[in-house]
Enzyme design. Structure first.
Site, PDB file in Angstrom:
ATOM      1  N   GLN A 141       0.834  -1.206   0.000  1.00 46.91           N
ATOM      2  CA  GLN A 141       0.000   0.000   0.000  1.00 46.91           C
ATOM      3  C   GLN A 141       0.865   1.252   0.000  1.00 46.91           C
ATOM      4  OE1 GLN A 141      -3.176   0.073   2.842  1.00 46.91           O
ATOM      5  NE2 GLN A 141      -3.997   1.945   2.003  1.00 46.91           N
ATOM      6  N   PHE A 142       1.153   1.748  -1.197  1.00 49.50           N
ATOM      7  CA  PHE A 142       1.995   2.938  -1.336  1.00 49.50           C
ATOM      8  C   PHE A 142       1.363   4.166  -0.705  1.00 49.50           C
ATOM      9  CE2 PHE A 142      -0.731   3.494  -4.983  1.00 49.50           C
ATOM     10  CZ  PHE A 142      -0.841   4.867  -5.132  1.00 49.50           C
ATOM     11  N   THR A 143       0.038   4.177  -0.541  1.00 49.20           N
ATOM     12  CA  THR A 143      -0.635   5.353  -0.001  1.00 49.20           C
ATOM     13  C   THR A 143      -0.296   5.612   1.464  1.00 49.20           C
ATOM     14  OG1 THR A 143      -2.645   4.120   0.545  1.00 49.20           O
ATOM     15  CG2 THR A 143      -2.549   5.169  -1.638  1.00 49.20           C
TER      16      THR A 143
END
Length: 149
Positions: free
Chosen positions: A78-80
C-alpha cells in the site's frame, strides 16, 4: 517502511473478482515502502509484527503474539501509506518508493515473516485490490521502521 496492522478473525483480498489471498485468525498488514528503505527495515518490521503481543491470553490480557496463537498474515502492498495530505486537497505520493524498488522489499518482508515461522498470504503488488476483513477488537496499530511514530 510503514505498516498498518489490524488484528482480524479473517481477511481476504480479491483481484478482478478472484480471491488471491486469505487468512483466518491473524494479522492483516498493509505495508508501505519509501525511498531509503532496505533489508534492515524489512527485518525490523517483520520481527516486530510477528512478535507483537496483541492477542488475548486465558486471562483476556493482550499477552500473546501471532506465533503464540499460530496465526497467519495477509500482506498487502500500500503505497498510499506514504501519502502526504498536509498541503492542498490531493495527497502527494512522492515519498513512496518506485515500484521497481518497492516490490522486491515487499516480497522480502513476506519471506522474512515466513522464516520467522508464520504463514503469509499475499495480495498482488500494484494491483487494484479489494480487501475484506472482520476486525477483531478492533485492534489497529501503526508501525514505522524509522520510528517516526
Amino acid at each position: 517502511m510503514r505498516a498498518v496492522i489490524q488484528r482480524v478473525k479473517n481477511a481476504s483480498v480479491k483481484v478482478n473478482s478472484e480471491t488471491v489471498g486469505s487468512i483466518g485468525t491473524g494479522l492483516l498488514v498493509f505495508l508501505g515502502i519509501t525511498h531509503d528503505d532496505n533489508s534492515k527495515d524489512c527485518e525490523w518490521i517483520s520481527d516486530k509484527i510477528i512478535n507483537l503481543r496483541i492477542f488475548e491470553d486465558e486471562n483476556d490480557k493482550m499477552n500473546l503474539s501471532l506465533k503464540d496463537i499460530s496465526g497467519n498474515v495477509l500482506l498487502i502492498s500500500q503505497f498510499t501509506l506514504y501519502g502526504d495530505a498536509r498541503k492542498g486537497r490531493r495527497p502527494s505520493y512522492s515519498d513512496a518508493a518506485d515500484p521497481k524498488m518497492a516490490e522486491p522489499l515487499y516480497e522480502e518482508c513476506g519471506t522474512m515473516m515466513e522464516k520467522l515461522g508464520v504463514a503469509v498470504s499475499y495480495g498482488i503488488f500494484g494491483a487494484d485490490m479489494k480487501v475484506e476483513l472482520l476486525n477483531d477488537g478492533p485492534v489497529t496499530l501503526l508501525l514505522d521502521s524509522k520510528k517516526n511514530f
